[in-house]
Design an enzyme around this catalytic site. Sequence first.
Site, PDB file in Angstrom:
ATOM      1  N   LEU A 189       0.796  -1.219   0.000  1.00  0.00           N
ATOM      2  CA  LEU A 189       0.000   0.000   0.000  1.00  0.00           C
ATOM      3  C   LEU A 189       0.834   1.277   0.000  1.00  0.00           C
ATOM      4  CD1 LEU A 189      -3.151  -0.714   2.182  1.00  0.00           C
ATOM      5  CD2 LEU A 189      -2.778  -0.979  -0.269  1.00  0.00           C
ATOM      6  N   TYR A 190       2.138   1.176  -0.221  1.00  0.00           N
ATOM      7  CA  TYR A 190       2.923   2.405  -0.381  1.00  0.00           C
ATOM      8  C   TYR A 190       2.394   3.170  -1.587  1.00  0.00           C
ATOM      9  CZ  TYR A 190       6.640   1.090   2.945  1.00  0.00           C
ATOM     10  OH  TYR A 190       7.361   0.766   4.075  1.00  0.00           O
ATOM     11  N   THR A 191       2.036   4.418  -1.364  1.00  0.00           N
ATOM     12  CA  THR A 191       1.474   5.310  -2.399  1.00  0.00           C
ATOM     13  C   THR A 191       0.400   4.604  -3.225  1.00  0.00           C
ATOM     14  OG1 THR A 191       3.367   4.801  -3.856  1.00  0.00           O
ATOM     15  CG2 THR A 191       3.489   6.814  -2.548  1.00  0.00           C
ATOM     16  N   GLY A 192      -0.469   3.883  -2.517  1.00  0.00           N
ATOM     17  CA  GLY A 192      -1.612   3.263  -3.160  1.00  0.00           C
ATOM     18  C   GLY A 192      -1.259   2.202  -4.190  1.00  0.00           C
ATOM     19  N   GLY A 193      -0.091   1.605  -4.073  1.00  0.00           N
ATOM     20  CA  GLY A 193       0.336   0.580  -5.021  1.00  0.00           C
ATOM     21  C   GLY A 193       1.286   1.097  -6.088  1.00  0.00           C
TER      22      GLY A 193
END
Length: 369
Positions: A58-62
Amino acid sequence: MTMNYYTLGNSGLRVSRLALGTMTFGTELGWGTDRDTARAIFDEYVEAGGNFFDTADLYTGGTAETWLGEFVAERGLRDKAVIATKFTFNSEPGNPNAGGNGRKNIMRAVDASLKRLGTDYIDLYLMHVWDRLTPAEEVLRTLDDLVRAGKVRHVGLSDVPAWYAGRAQAIAELRGYEPISALQLEYSLAERSIEHEFVPFATHHSAGVMVWSPLASGLLSGKYRPTQAGNAGRLDGFRNTTHPSFRKFSDRNWAIVAELEKVAAELGRSMAQVALNWVATQPGVATVILGATKLAQLQDNLAALDFSIAPELRKRLDSVSSMPAPFPHSYFGPEIQVRVAGGVVTGDKPSGYSPQVLVEGEAVSISSN
């Protein structure tokens, strides 16, 4: 600089001492880098010899996983790159099984990460944070299943209690599961709590510490000041936050920054380089994760291991950043332990008992010319 490689924990996986973090790949969090800058940072790290990349689902929404996978593929580096990613955080509000450390979410998360990364295996798969609910037995069995299925090579834990890490490793040893090779934890001059439990665990049970936030979210770079006017970086936006990882402004930490600045000046190095060098050479540390939003930041950080901190200077940094040992660790120092040993010098092994294995030198030629 020369990038050296060491095995990660109790595995045979060789990783560089400086890893590249990708939480800054993308701007979805309100800070970070655009694609071109992220690519430049990636290329600079690779050219310096780095092979270890840290990301999360989920870093920066993928976006972080997606860009990392694309950058690796574009340069044909998959066999050389060591990719670590993580699961736990929820990707679907309202659905409790879209997050956490249960088998259902792990199986969902690993397939989603593999797709975004554009690869058929993950070198190191880590539980991102303890969810306080899922039995360690379920987590370890699921991770072992992923290793046996070929989707994952090695496994690790991030941001867990020490007792949980100990239980997880014991379960792995007892049941023949893939052992914990890495512990990803916050560690810096400003945050030394892991020294009481996790560092001894790492050194005794061969789980290398992967350090995150070695610069205390930028505090140790020297760009923040107690009475600073204006916005020097993201920490200024978190001055009133309740998030524990970003609450860095305190009298103790300002004292650390002041002493770090003096030591850095004496060494002729940047404050960031000295802070990174200090943490990278602490016991139990396998690798330090670098996070940069500008190419110049990474270039400076990559030179962090090109020098040594003299013992007297290191002692000054240790002293200003030290904290009293909490109970029961106050009973484990020499004041009490000497009484246990009857007043005589007692140790586990004599100096030099187990020499370091270090492969270096010139390779022999197999050519007749």
